[in-house]
Design an enzyme around this catalytic site. Sequence first.
Site, PDB file in Angstrom:
ATOM      1  N   GLU A 110      76.387  -3.787  71.283  1.00  0.00           N
ATOM      2  CA  GLU A 110      77.762  -3.759  71.228  1.00  0.00           C
ATOM      3  C   GLU A 110      78.117  -4.915  70.588  1.00  0.00           C
ATOM      4  OE1 GLU A 110      79.517  -0.787  72.611  1.00  0.00           O
ATOM      5  OE2 GLU A 110      77.846   0.284  72.567  1.00  0.00           O
ATOM      6  N   CYS A 148      88.948  -7.746  72.525  1.00  0.00           N
ATOM      7  CA  CYS A 148      88.361  -6.581  71.671  1.00  0.00           C
ATOM      8  C   CYS A 148      88.416  -6.550  70.363  1.00  0.00           C
ATOM      9  CB  CYS A 148      88.423  -5.366  72.464  1.00  0.00           C
ATOM     10  SG  CYS A 148      88.115  -5.041  74.204  1.00  0.00           S
ATOM     11  N   HIS A 155      82.015  -3.552  78.795  1.00  0.00           N
ATOM     12  CA  HIS A 155      81.202  -4.657  78.121  1.00  0.00           C
ATOM     13  C   HIS A 155      81.515  -5.815  78.723  1.00  0.00           C
ATOM     14  CE1 HIS A 155      82.480  -2.262  74.127  1.00  0.00           C
ATOM     15  NE2 HIS A 155      81.372  -2.364  74.067  1.00  0.00           N
TER      16      HIS A 155
HETATM   17  O1  SUG Z   1      84.014   1.287  72.963  1.00  0.00           O
HETATM   18  N1  SUG Z   1      87.118   2.526  73.144  1.00  0.00           N
HETATM   19  C1  SUG Z   1      86.364   1.343  73.049  1.00  0.00           C
HETATM   20  C2  SUG Z   1      87.074   0.181  73.386  1.00  0.00           C
HETATM   21  C3  SUG Z   1      86.011  -1.232  72.979  1.00  0.00           C
HETATM   22  C4  SUG Z   1      86.519  -2.251  73.670  1.00  0.00           C
HETATM   23  N2  SUG Z   1      86.099  -3.641  73.080  1.00  0.00           N
HETATM   24  C5  SUG Z   1      85.554  -4.368  73.672  1.00  0.00           C
HETATM   25  N3  SUG Z   1      85.409  -4.627  75.092  1.00  0.00           N
HETATM   26  N4  SUG Z   1      84.884  -5.605  73.158  1.00  0.00           N
HETATM   27  C6  SUG Z   1      84.961   1.746  73.654  1.00  0.00           C
HETATM   28  O2  SUG Z   1      84.944   2.265  74.838  1.00  0.00           O
HETATM   29  C7  SUG Z   1      88.119   4.739  73.117  1.00  0.00           C
HETATM   30  C8  SUG Z   1      87.969   6.119  72.002  1.00  0.00           C
HETATM   31  C9  SUG Z   1      88.566   7.197  72.309  1.00  0.00           C
HETATM   32  O3  SUG Z   1      88.500   7.591  73.655  1.00  0.00           O
HETATM   33  O4  SUG Z   1      89.152   7.921  71.700  1.00  0.00           O
HETATM   34  C10 SUG Z   1      87.150   3.658  72.564  1.00  0.00           C
HETATM   35  O5  SUG Z   1      86.035   4.083  71.935  1.00  0.00           O
END
Ligand code: SUG
Length: 416
Positions: free
Chosen positions: A161, A347, A229
């Site tokens: 990730e 993020c 994460h």
């Molecule tokens: O991977 N949300 C992302 C959020 C990422 C956050 N990044 C960090 N913590 N670095 C994920 O879960 C949601 C998309 C949706 O549900 O349509 C999403 O992908």
Amino acid sequence: MQTEINFDGIIGPTHNYAGLSRGNIASASNAGDASAPRAAALQGIEKMRHNLALGLPQGFFVPLDRPDARWLESLGTSLNDAEPHLRAQAWSASSMWAANAATVSPAADTADGLCHLTVANLVTMPHRSHEWQGTLAQLRLAFSGPQFAVHAPVPAPFGDEGAANHMRLCSRHDEAGVEIFVYGVGGGRFPARQHLDASKAIARHHRLDPARTLFLRQSDTAIQGGAFHNDVVAVANEHVLFTHETAFYERDAAHDAIRRAFPAVEIVEVPESAVSLADAIKSYLFNAQLVSLPDDGGMGLILPTEARDTPSVWKWLEAHVAGNGPIRQLFPVDVRQSMANGGGPACLRLRVVADPATVDPRFVADEAKLDRIADVVRRHWPESIAPDMLGDPALTADVRRARMALLEALDLGELG
Ligand code: SUG
């Protein structure tokens, strides 16, 4: 001069709430809501402006080509015929969360003196598993100079990730540091996305010194509490590690290992008794940009307004700033549209330590360029997307035009 540059993902015109990320509580609880892509992108641009005004170097990545018709084709279907879950996965604007774009090891940490970047495979979540191709194309453009080594993703099934599960401790950004990879172990109701074998592969590719590399396990409590994460429960900058008490598996041993590897570390821990894990995750206290302010201004924390609105969190922060702690200033920013999908200020950015002069200038932000980006967003980004609009061919044409207009404005047509 080598410095930390934050590259933010510009929030794309397909930003929507499809509830695609199991284990990400915000994504699940806002599933089905109408999104506001234009407002979302403008919030992201404002955050970049805010950080530029603090004197912090700023870059960006452009949204990927979504909906991803080629990916659907590889699954034997198309935008018209895809089942709803596949269609939503093809539409996701999830590349906005640039912390998941890649893992970065600055030149000072690597045996060959190059800054290494490995694009993340993101294989745990189907909607994110087809980001790496478009992201890699941008990394290869932005970091094409001889100072960089850009790597293809670690192969599946080893989930990676990117920087969201990677931290770095150092005295100064341009000096050798200790890199900490945080992995999860599966088994609970929510998946562990970062695999130890992926982290180790990256450390080898990046030619890191094993004596200055740690692999720590994320606590099951954190993952099952919604910290999908590690950057939802911990963030590091220079010699400071800002972390929740529940972040690491076997906390005492983890802290000891960190202190042994980097004795100058200052661990600023928020105890569960002051801020519960649930409040930490709801407010995204730790999904903040912990930055070194110019002119010896100490460290600042760029955090979501949700942190200010969560009483236990704000009380802890105010006490810390009033005391002798390393965080001297708090900067709440409004990124609510991204937050509703589980993406806070941290993020939205990828940190790269490099000389800005070695980065393709097309990816480097200044006020004028942000004005230009905002102008394209105001003219082309949809005001609102409800989940049942994803099948609409007119919307598909609109979002494609929107992205092309942005690429043109940035002279990045070759990414089209
Ligand atoms: O991977 N949300 C992302 C959020 C990422 C956050 N990044 C960090 N913590 N670095 C994920 O879960 C949601 C998309 C949706 O549900 O349509 C999403 O992908």
